[in-house]
Design an enzyme around this catalytic site. Structure first.
Site: not given
Ligand code: ELE
Length: 289
Positions: A42-43, A129-131, A155-157
């Protein structure tokens, strides 16, 4: 106990990936003790990267490390499988995918089929990657246990740590990480680690927090968590994904370019305001970020 960074993707003004900046940033994070790099998350603006850009990012990082989990999720399963095949030529630690997103009311069996297809084509261990907040779907421990899927990890966000811990109690052998910065301390203590966006700009704080936990100094580790959570609050005022580029330049001392719209860079006034706020914050603490 691992600190994993979902690495940001530096972009040039023309919107192409700044490969040298990506390498510099990754090298710095690993030098400072980050355990693994989660690429195209995501980042890293993964959902906004084309499959060719996802490949370019892997080629770039593979010049300097194999400590990579390569995120391959796309809304075209043929593209996903092309990325899975592409990854087989690289010594990554694993591949990962978020679930299909945007389309409402997808039957559970379609979600399972998506991951089953990835697992059946991958020569690397596969991570979920569970979000749920971002995708609209919760691939929960219960769903996973019904699916028969064999995954290396998840990875459970999730702001609900018990949701992540349910994966650990249901699948003790599977690596379980939580992806929320504000729960990093608890993820390091109760899971296999944290995947933390703010580790892009605060790698030393995360590494010091992990060290404090391993030495039993939970009070010190919690102080680090409070500092990290304060920085998250600052970043969210401007849009965390965009603010992270400025925060990383401030704390790490090098440019990581800009984000790519629709993740817009901060405007001049916002950047000035954030810089002032953060510099005062760090000065007041006398900590190394
Ligand atoms: C988290 C995101 C969102 C980190 C990625 C990550 O960026 O792939 O808690 O919603 O701010 O998924 O930073 O985190 P929240 O693994």
């Amino acid at each position: 106990m691992e600190v994993i960074v979902p690495i940001l993707t530096p972009f040039n003004p023309d919107g192409t990936i700044n490969r040298e900046a990506l390498k510099t940033h990754a090298h710095n994070l690993l030098e400072k003790g980050i355990d693994l790099i989660f690429l195209n998350g995501t980042t890293g603006l993964g959902p906004a990267l084309s499959k060719e850009e996802k490949k370019e990012a892997l080629k770039t990082l593979s010049d300097i490390t194999d400590r990579i989990i390569f995120q391959v999720g796309e809304l075209n399963l043929n593209h996903v499988l092309e990325l899975v095949k592409f990854s087989s030529d690289y010594g990554v630690r694993g591949i990962a995918s978020y679930s299909p997103y945007y389309f409402p009311r997808l039957p559970e069996k379609w979600l399972i089929k998506y991951f089953q297809t990835i697992v059946s084509h991958s020569s690397h261990p596969v991570y979920l990657y569970n979000y749920p907040l971002a995708t609209g779907y919760d691939i929960s421990a219960e769903l996973l246990s019904r699916s028969g899927l064999e995954l290396a990890g998840v990875k459970d966000t999730n702001q609900d740590l018990s949701h992540s811990m349910k994966f650990k109690s249901t699948f003790p052998k599977m690596k379980v990480y939580n992806g929320s910065d504000t729960l990093a301390f608890y993820s390091l203590v109760s899971l296999d680690g944290t995947v933390a966006s703010m580790a892009n700009c605060l790698p030393t704080l995360f590494v010091e927090m992990k060290r404090a936990i391993s030495q039993g100094d939970l009070r010190k580790a919690l102080i680090h968590q409070r500092l990290i959570s304060s920085m998250v609050e600052m970043a969210r005022k401007y849009g965390q994904l965009g603010a992270l580029y400025v925060l990383t330049e401030i704390t790490q001392g090098y440019s990581v370019g800009k984000p790519r719209p629709p993740i817009f860079p901060l405007d001049e006034g916002e950047e000035k305001e954030l810089r002032k706020e953060v510099e005062n914050f760090l000065k007041g603490l006398g900590v190394t970020a």
